[in-house]
Design an enzyme around this catalytic site. Structure first.
Site: not given
Lengths: 390, 325
Positions: A293, A343
């Site tokens: 991440y 994103y």
């Protein structure tokens, strides 16, 4: 024998929308498209779906989505809080649901107008009404309002303690961008980034520069989870969940765990890593590729340490010489990550993890039977290891 | 059709009956075209063209004598100051009647949006100006920045006493329902500079912020085991007692970490803005802004001293300064 989710659930379908800066559509429309694509990819029809798993932050109600797609019955739904920390958490929910029989086919989704709608970069404000508003109240008056500002606070301390530099952070951005250059779905498709570009990009929240920060994107991603027994008869090679876990630890705050003895570590991810390795029977030496991440460059380094790919404080040395690139020790964020692809709160990373196991990434490494996927940090978080279904 | 739609449709039908009507009898200018008014106009407008004021110059330019500036066309028929008093205007003026109709329906705002004029020829002293105005069109309902309303276009034809064509004018006004008169008034009254975002205050934290209001940096302390905790919580994490009090911090501390905010701009905050996480000497930490040190001289470990100061006109906050300061 202790129960576990080891090899109890399989990701059998993935779908996404296009990633843009202005979708011109509702978040419901984005959710419907990516979920339908995931169902199609799995070779199922909407009528087969009986469970849903989503972020608390997602604005699309399960029942609106069900009406939109003509999903007639739901027997399971669940939501996971804490922003990007939920990225693998919603897979965890889906896995538990199918493993217990609460549902047969669970779809997980995240769809947002993250650029044209509410932008996370613009921060929290006095207008939000949530149960943790009192918590944010200790930070808003002094200007700590944005994800970059919160992450900057523990990144600064990390640099101080480890000798890691802004250039080291830049190396994460550069390696990730190399992957995006080859990915037609990536915002930065075809556009390279040099370390000089990174170093000359403007400061956002010291020490984080523009290219240390992820994209803001309109788009959606979804996946379908079912049991190994069903997965074996389906059209896609299954990505089986070898180990999966969530974690929150002592003195946890949402993005501002500033009161622990040490703030430049991720104890919640340490807890997740310990569980994921124990459940899967695997260790860091077994992991062949990863989706880490990357809302910010620095948190990739933190996680390399949490998952034991290197010793604490040595991530800057680990990533030198292209460790994160295809052909390196740990090809990571082969889609271009959230720094350079899009994103979608980590769900584009879940889908890339599945592609890595299938062998269909645009930057496919040779070895792909043990793929780590992680979720957002600084919050209660989650991670999993995917592998090929026998 | 809903009641609202019905009413709107009735109203619009009424409006349509006005289209094409003359707004009243022909208007005749109160004074014929004359040299005095021409000279005043030219002085007021700063127009120095000699053909308007110097007969010899006008002759030299091929005119038969002085001429009036063409842009004065409408000026010849304006009623003067009495225009401000509607009661003095012609009672059967259809345009006024139309405006009253709009007013009654809540479209009380009026703004002139644009005018077009065309001049056929120069006017000469002694000519009388006659004007005849028709309501040319009324638009569909439009949503504008000012509010929902209708555009009304009138067309005026100008002639002299012999019926010679002198030119024409269209004039467009918007009759609208003012959208947010209250908000506009508030905006005028609002302070120019926005303030910082304040913390909400509830059972668990109001006392801490009230301490700041009084200039004191407080730390919550467990009444049973004495453990200090910040940010405040209703129960002690160490001994689970819900009895608590507080101590006042000395304000002495060291920088544990920090950031300097450069982007995005936030209304109420001046950037770049240093924010520090400070280790207080009592053992807890607190987040606050740093003052009195340039961003590139901030160091982790530097000793700092807290002072509670005005952050803006609306609130106090703790600020940390270099300890030697």
């Amino acid at each position: 024998m202790e129960r576990s989710l080891h090899n109890q659930a399989v990701i059998v379908g993935i779908g996404q929308t296009e990633f843009t800066k202005n979708s011109g559509r509702s978040e419901l429309a984005l959710a419907a498209e990516c979920v339908k694509n995931a169902i199609d990819d799995a070779g199922l029809s909407p009528a087969d779906i009986d469970g849903m798993s989503a972020f608390t932050l997602d604005n699309t109600d399960e029942i609106e989505l069900a009406r939109t797609l003509g999903i007639p019955q739901l027997t399971f739904w669940g939501r996971i809080p804490y922003g990007g920390g939920a990225a693998v958490g919603i897979v965890h929910q889906a896995a538990m649901a199918v493993a217990t029989g609460a549902a047969k086919y669970v779809v997980g989704y995240r769809a947002l107008n993250g650029r044209s709608g509410q932008r996370y970069s613009m921060g929290v404000s006095g207008d939000i009404v949530t149960s943790d508003l009192v918590h944010w109240g200790y930070y808003m008056p002094s200007g700590l309002l944005t994800p970059a500002s919160w992450v900057a606070m523990f990144t600064q301390r990390y640099l101080y303690e480890t000798g890691c530099t802004s250039e080291d952070l830049g190396r994460v951005a550069v390696a990730t961008r190399k992957h995006a250059v080859n990915n037609p779905n990536a915002f930065y498709h075809g556009r390279e980034l040099t370390l000089e570009d990174h170093q000359s990009s403007r400061m956002i929240a010291d020490p984080l520069r523009l290219y240390d920060c992820c994209q803001e994107t309109d788009g959606g991603c979804a996946f379908v989870v079912t049991t190994p027994e069903r997965a074996r008869d389906m059209q896609q090679p299954g990505a089986v969940i070898r180990g999966i876990a969530q974690g929150s630890t002592d003195d946890q705050e949402q993005m501002t765990s500033f009161y622990r003895d040490r703030i430049a570590t991720l104890p919640e991810m340490d807890l997740v890593a310990k569980q994921v390795y124990a459940m899967s029977g695997l260790g860091p030496e077994d992991v062949e590729a990863a989706v880490i991440y990357d809302a910010f460059t620095s948190i990739v380094l933190f996680q390399l340490e949490a998952f034991g790919f290197c010793k604490p404080g040595e991530a800057k040395d680990f990533i030198k010489d292209g460790a994160l690139e295809v052909g390196g020790r740990l090809p990571s964020n082969t889609h271009g990550g959230q720094l350079s692809e899009a994103y979608i709160h980590g769900i584009n990373g879940v889908n890339e993890g599945v592609r890595l196991v299938r062998g269909t990434s645009v930057n496919q490494p040779e070895k792909n039977d043990c793929v780590l996927v992680t979720a957002g940090v600084g919050v209660p978080t989650s991670a999993m290891i995917l592998g090929k279904l026998d | 059709m809903s009641k609202v739609e019905e009413r709107k449709s009735e109203f619009e039908a009424k409006l349509k009956t006005y289209v094409g009507l003359p707004d009243g009898p022909v208007t005749v200018g109160r004074d014929p075209v004359n040299e005095t008014m021409i000279r005043h106009w030219c002085e007021a407008m700063g127009d120095t063209n000699p053909v308007y004021v110097d007969a010899a110059a006008a002759l030299a330019h091929g005119f038969e004598g002085l001429v009036a500036p063409p842009t004065m066309l409408q000026a010849w028929i304006l009623p003067g100051y009495e225009m401000h008093d509607r009661s003095t205007m012609q009672s059967e003026n259809k345009q006024l009647e139309l405006h009253s109709l709009f007013d009654a329906e809540g479209y009380t705002g009026v703004v002139a949006t644009n005018t077009e004029q065309e001049y056929t020829r120069y006017l000469r002293p002694g000519e009388e100006v006659h004007a005849e105005t028709h309501i040319e069109s009324i638009s569909e309902q439009k949503t504008t920045g000012l509010g929902v309303g209708y555009f009304i276009v009138t067309r005026t034809l100008f002639t002299n006493q012999e019926g010679d064509d002198l030119g024409w004018m269209t004039f467009r006004v918007l009759k609208f329902r003012p959208s947010q008169p209250a908000a506009a008034a508030d905006a005028e009254a609002a302070p120019a500079k926005p303030s910082r975002i304040k913390s909400p205050r509830g059972f668990d934290n109001a006392w801490w912020w009230e301490g700041i209001d009084e200039g004191r940096l407080l730390i919550q302390a467990c009444n049973d085991c004495g453990a200090l905790r910040h940010p405040p919580r209703p129960v002690c994490g160490a001994c689970h007692s819900s009895e608590w009090g507080s101590i006042e911090a000395s304000g002495r501390g060291t920088v544990h970490s920090y950031t300097v905010l450069y982007h995005p701009p936030i209304p109420g905050y001046d950037l770049p803005l240093p924010v520090a996480l400070v280790d207080l000497e009592e053992g807890t930490r607190v987040v606050a802004n740093l003052k009195g040190v340039p961003p590139d001289e901030i160091e982790i470990g530097m000793p700092v001293q807290c002072r509670v100061e005005d952050a803006d006109e609306t609130m106090k906050l703790p600020f940390f300064h270099p300890a030697a300061d």
